[in-house]
Design a protein around this motif. Structure first.
Motif, short mmCIF file in Angstrom:
data_model
loop_
_atom_site.label_atom_id
_atom_site.label_comp_id
_atom_site.label_asym_id
_atom_site.label_seq_id
_atom_site.Cartn_x
_atom_site.Cartn_y
_atom_site.Cartn_z
N THR A 1 7.60 -1.09 -13.52
CA THR A 1 8.19 -0.83 -12.21
C THR A 1 8.67 0.98 -12.29
OG1 THR A 1 9.65 -1.07 -10.29
CG2 THR A 1 10.45 -1.49 -12.50
N ASP A 2 8.65 1.47 -11.27
CA ASP A 2 9.20 2.77 -10.89
C ASP A 2 10.60 2.67 -10.47
OD1 ASP A 2 8.81 2.08 -8.34
OD2 ASP A 2 7.63 4.02 -7.83
N SER A 3 11.03 1.33 -10.16
CA SER A 3 12.35 0.92 -9.64
C SER A 3 12.47 1.12 -8.10
CB SER A 3 13.54 1.22 -10.49
OG SER A 3 13.71 2.69 -10.23
N THR A 4 11.53 1.73 -7.33
CA THR A 4 11.63 2.14 -6.02
C THR A 4 10.63 1.60 -5.19
OG1 THR A 4 10.74 4.45 -6.31
CG2 THR A 4 13.29 4.27 -6.56
N ASN B 1 13.37 -5.90 -2.86
CA ASN B 1 13.31 -7.01 -3.81
C ASN B 1 13.04 -6.80 -5.24
OD1 ASN B 1 10.83 -6.19 -3.35
ND2 ASN B 1 9.88 -8.22 -3.05
N LEU B 2 13.83 -5.92 -5.65
CA LEU B 2 13.19 -5.45 -7.05
C LEU B 2 14.07 -6.40 -8.21
CD1 LEU B 2 12.05 -3.69 -9.29
CD2 LEU B 2 14.23 -2.25 -9.13
N SER B 3 15.12 -6.85 -7.70
CA SER B 3 15.76 -7.71 -8.78
C SER B 3 14.94 -9.06 -8.63
CB SER B 3 17.40 -7.93 -8.52
OG SER B 3 17.47 -8.48 -7.21
N TYR C 1 -0.11 -6.67 -8.76
CA TYR C 1 0.60 -5.30 -8.27
C TYR C 1 1.41 -5.79 -6.94
CZ TYR C 1 1.93 -0.99 -5.85
OH TYR C 1 2.71 0.09 -5.35
N LYS C 2 2.41 -5.34 -6.66
CA LYS C 2 3.25 -5.56 -5.57
C LYS C 2 4.04 -4.23 -5.00
CE LYS C 2 3.82 -10.36 -6.32
NZ LYS C 2 4.31 -11.55 -7.14
#
Length: 186
Positions: free
Chosen positions: A142-145, A88-90, A82-83
């Motif tokens: 991811t939840d993207s946020t 840094n999503l991309s 987990y992060k």
């Protein structure tokens, strides 16, 4: 008399030839039929997420936000990491995909299956690696946020796709169950 002796010799030869055993035909290699029981579900709760996993497996915390779900009967495991997303999503998605496609040299094929659940804000992909690669399945969600979770399947043996296929398929189904029951915490 010569004619009778010739007939007797031919009949004797016919008996000798016809009494032989059938020629030995090699049997095809046998394949074991491996069936694994459908386990009940157990809950794994962390400070950032929760999900249900197969109760036949053993879940443990390996370190800071790294988990292992071990399957001793199959000599395999699902490793989770987990992060927190910090702009840094991309990069996290790129790294996850790169890790999956690093197996392309040994793999026969890599099938990417997207996963989208907008109600629970879960977006990601499952990578099914076919062939003699070290990892048969990998995924990220991811939840993207805020949240980013990756996972991969490894077996404690030299990869032989034909031999581990039943176990790999079983663990892929467990991964799908993990992704489908995953819930992020605020």
């Amino acid at each position: 008399m010569k004619f009778n002796a010739l007939i007797i010799i031919l009949i004797g030869f016919a008996f000798m030839v016809s009494c032989k055993e059938e020629p030995v035909i090699p049997k095809p290699k046998a394949k074991m039929r491996l069936e694994y029981p459908q386990g009940k579900l157990a809950d794994l709760e962390t400070e950032n997420f929760s999900f249900k996993y197969n109760q036949l497996a053993k879940a443990e915390l390996n370190g800071d936000k790294a988990y292992t779900i071990s399957y001793p009967e199959m000599k395999g495991a699902i490793f989770l990491s987990y992060k927190k997303i910090d702009g840094n999503l991309s990069k996290l998605i790129t790294d996850s995909k790169r890790l999956s496609y690093e197996h392309a040299t040994k793999a026969d094929n890599i099938v990417e299956q997207p996963y989208v659940n907008p109600d629970e804000k879960i977006y990601g992909a499952l990578f099914e690696v076919q062939g003699n690669a070290a990892s048969q399945s990998q995924f990220y969600v991811t939840d993207s946020t805020e949240h980013f979770l990756t996972g991969s399947v490894y077996f404690y043996t030299k990869p032989n796709y034909d031999s581990i296929l039943p176990a790999a398929s079983y663990l892929q189904n467990d991964i799908r169950g993990i992704i489908e029951t995953l819930r992020w915490k605020k």
